[in-house]
Enzyme design. Sequence first.
Site, mmCIF file in Angstrom:
data_model
loop_
_atom_site.group_PDB
_atom_site.id
_atom_site.type_symbol
_atom_site.label_atom_id
_atom_site.label_comp_id
_atom_site.label_asym_id
_atom_site.label_seq_id
_atom_site.Cartn_x
_atom_site.Cartn_y
_atom_site.Cartn_z
ATOM 1 N N GLN A 264 64.039 38.801 -83.461
ATOM 2 C CA GLN A 264 63.985 39.351 -81.858
ATOM 3 C C GLN A 264 63.148 40.644 -81.465
ATOM 4 O O GLN A 264 62.575 40.475 -80.291
ATOM 5 C CB GLN A 264 65.386 39.364 -81.115
ATOM 6 C CG GLN A 264 66.428 38.639 -80.976
ATOM 7 C CD GLN A 264 65.743 36.905 -80.273
ATOM 8 O OE1 GLN A 264 64.699 36.404 -80.753
ATOM 9 N NE2 GLN A 264 65.738 37.502 -79.287
ATOM 10 N N HIS A 267 59.913 40.557 -79.238
ATOM 11 C CA HIS A 267 60.109 40.308 -78.047
ATOM 12 C C HIS A 267 59.288 41.261 -77.051
ATOM 13 O O HIS A 267 58.751 40.839 -76.477
ATOM 14 C CB HIS A 267 61.161 39.803 -77.355
ATOM 15 C CG HIS A 267 61.203 38.439 -77.509
ATOM 16 N ND1 HIS A 267 60.699 37.361 -77.547
ATOM 17 C CD2 HIS A 267 62.063 38.108 -78.659
ATOM 18 C CE1 HIS A 267 61.016 35.970 -78.305
ATOM 19 N NE2 HIS A 267 62.172 36.322 -78.820
ATOM 20 N N GLU A 332 73.364 39.943 -76.501
ATOM 21 C CA GLU A 332 72.851 38.137 -75.950
ATOM 22 C C GLU A 332 73.900 37.156 -77.021
ATOM 23 O O GLU A 332 73.585 36.115 -77.007
ATOM 24 C CB GLU A 332 71.570 38.288 -75.459
ATOM 25 C CG GLU A 332 70.982 36.646 -75.403
ATOM 26 C CD GLU A 332 69.181 37.104 -75.051
ATOM 27 O OE1 GLU A 332 68.758 36.426 -74.283
ATOM 28 O OE2 GLU A 332 68.621 38.634 -75.476
ATOM 29 N N HIS A 333 72.390 37.506 -78.536
ATOM 30 C CA HIS A 333 72.812 36.396 -79.901
ATOM 31 C C HIS A 333 73.227 37.248 -80.509
ATOM 32 O O HIS A 333 73.399 38.348 -80.665
ATOM 33 C CB HIS A 333 71.266 36.078 -80.137
ATOM 34 C CG HIS A 333 69.659 36.648 -78.898
ATOM 35 N ND1 HIS A 333 69.633 37.021 -78.489
ATOM 36 C CD2 HIS A 333 70.560 35.058 -79.194
ATOM 37 C CE1 HIS A 333 68.267 35.935 -77.962
ATOM 38 N NE2 HIS A 333 68.814 34.866 -77.275
ATOM 39 N N ASP A 366 66.201 29.711 -80.157
ATOM 40 C CA ASP A 366 64.787 30.403 -79.340
ATOM 41 C C ASP A 366 64.212 29.011 -78.897
ATOM 42 O O ASP A 366 63.583 28.830 -77.901
ATOM 43 C CB ASP A 366 63.756 32.117 -79.673
ATOM 44 C CG ASP A 366 64.670 33.189 -79.643
ATOM 45 O OD1 ASP A 366 65.421 33.081 -79.087
ATOM 46 O OD2 ASP A 366 64.366 34.427 -80.309
ATOM 47 N N HIS A 425 96.988 26.982 -36.907
ATOM 48 C CA HIS A 425 97.330 26.420 -38.082
ATOM 49 C C HIS A 425 98.625 25.057 -38.506
ATOM 50 O O HIS A 425 98.816 23.810 -38.682
ATOM 51 C CB HIS A 425 97.319 27.408 -39.811
ATOM 52 C CG HIS A 425 96.374 28.069 -40.243
ATOM 53 N ND1 HIS A 425 95.276 28.740 -39.269
ATOM 54 C CD2 HIS A 425 96.273 27.831 -41.308
ATOM 55 C CE1 HIS A 425 94.549 28.887 -39.485
ATOM 56 N NE2 HIS A 425 94.475 28.645 -40.750
#
Length: 449
Positions: A264, A267, A332-333, A366, A425
């Site tokens: 990762q 990236h 996230e992962h 991914d 009401h």
Amino acid sequence: MKPEAPSLQRIDLRGDRRHPGADLPRPPADTVRKARETVAEVLAAVHEHGDRAVAEYTARFDGWDGTEWEVPQADLDAALAGIDPSLREALETAREQVQWFHEQARPRDWAGTHAGAEMGVRHAPLKRVGVYVPGGRAAYPSTVLMTVVPARVAGVDEVVVATPPGPDGRPNQTILAAAALVGADKVLRIGGAQAVAALAYGTDQVAKVDKVVGPGNAFVAEAKLQVAAQGLVGIDAMAGVTEVMLIADDSADPRLVATSLIAQAEHDPLVTSILVTPSAALADAVVPLVAEEVEGLASRDRLLEALSGQGAIVLVDDIDHAIAVADDFAPEHLEIQTRDARGVADRVRAAGTIFVGVQTPTALGDYCAGPNHTLPTGGTARFTGGLRTDAFMVPINWVEFSDDALIHMAPVVRALGAAEGLPAHVRSVDARLAAMERAGGAAAVSARR
């Protein structure tokens, strides 16, 4: 000066469970602040000047001085026809896997009757959605699949892809091919915060959308947050710079752990990669293997910056402690490489996607595992999830009362309307009961109650 080898932080939390994830690395705060200020400027300019501002920022950030945003359909068709057959086959296989998952995740409509009232929920697809596909340091045709496919499964009327142009005005050809393959309605050659602004505000060339989804860098993520805060469009989640955490014990293969940490990290220089383990022996074994795996890769410089900036090995007391750290950090992962990996995964309460077992690296997620790769980052997985089919649909509640059901609930409205000081009401219900009684309905309103 770039480091010669990854310098992973070593954080020892053994014996300390007070704030399990508080001291773990995140991207520098000043980077986030800079993004916030720059994005606010871009949004304001696009809001005021429309396409002219989009053109100025596109020239500044992407090096293209064009003014026509939509990619012609002929260019999309040519891109699809021109890709390598093996790549097309891979995209088609991934599309099938992603589509199957999102079809299973499609929310169900339901209806039922309770106390004489019929009610339920139906899910209506959005009319127009903008999907952002990064194309800066690397091109991500996989993101086209992960955004357009669930939108199509949901039944969205129009799906618009925005992706940055190159200096010649041409977006990445594989991204264009993927967009053609999955049936995107339009592709716009706009990137960065200006793309989010154009989709959110609308310009002469770009129709305003109902929702903006998709991952991006810190500027794209911040732009999504700001337009959402203005109440202009919906967004999926805080899908910023990617991050990965591994929970591993002494049964894990150090080299496989090392490859997951660095995968990762290629990236972006701001990627966070963290190993959490109760095994000091595993921690010691992983460090030299990370350095070994990085050498020779084309992404080496980016990897060194990311791993030295936000890479860490965290020592904990045991697997229970590791789970507490993961839940607090909310990655996230999250990869689980332990004995009884499924049992460990089942106890985790905060993660974008969990990758269970040694044969399930994050790289599968991914590209082609099935679950969406557009996931919450920055700790937001504590309260939100990844992009799903229902992100492209609006749940609409509906209810229909019968005469008897209205009679049954009228006393409740009277009591609560009086308590809240809202007599109109109460009047809206009593007027209906009176009309019903005049018509002789519901046994003349239960013989005048």
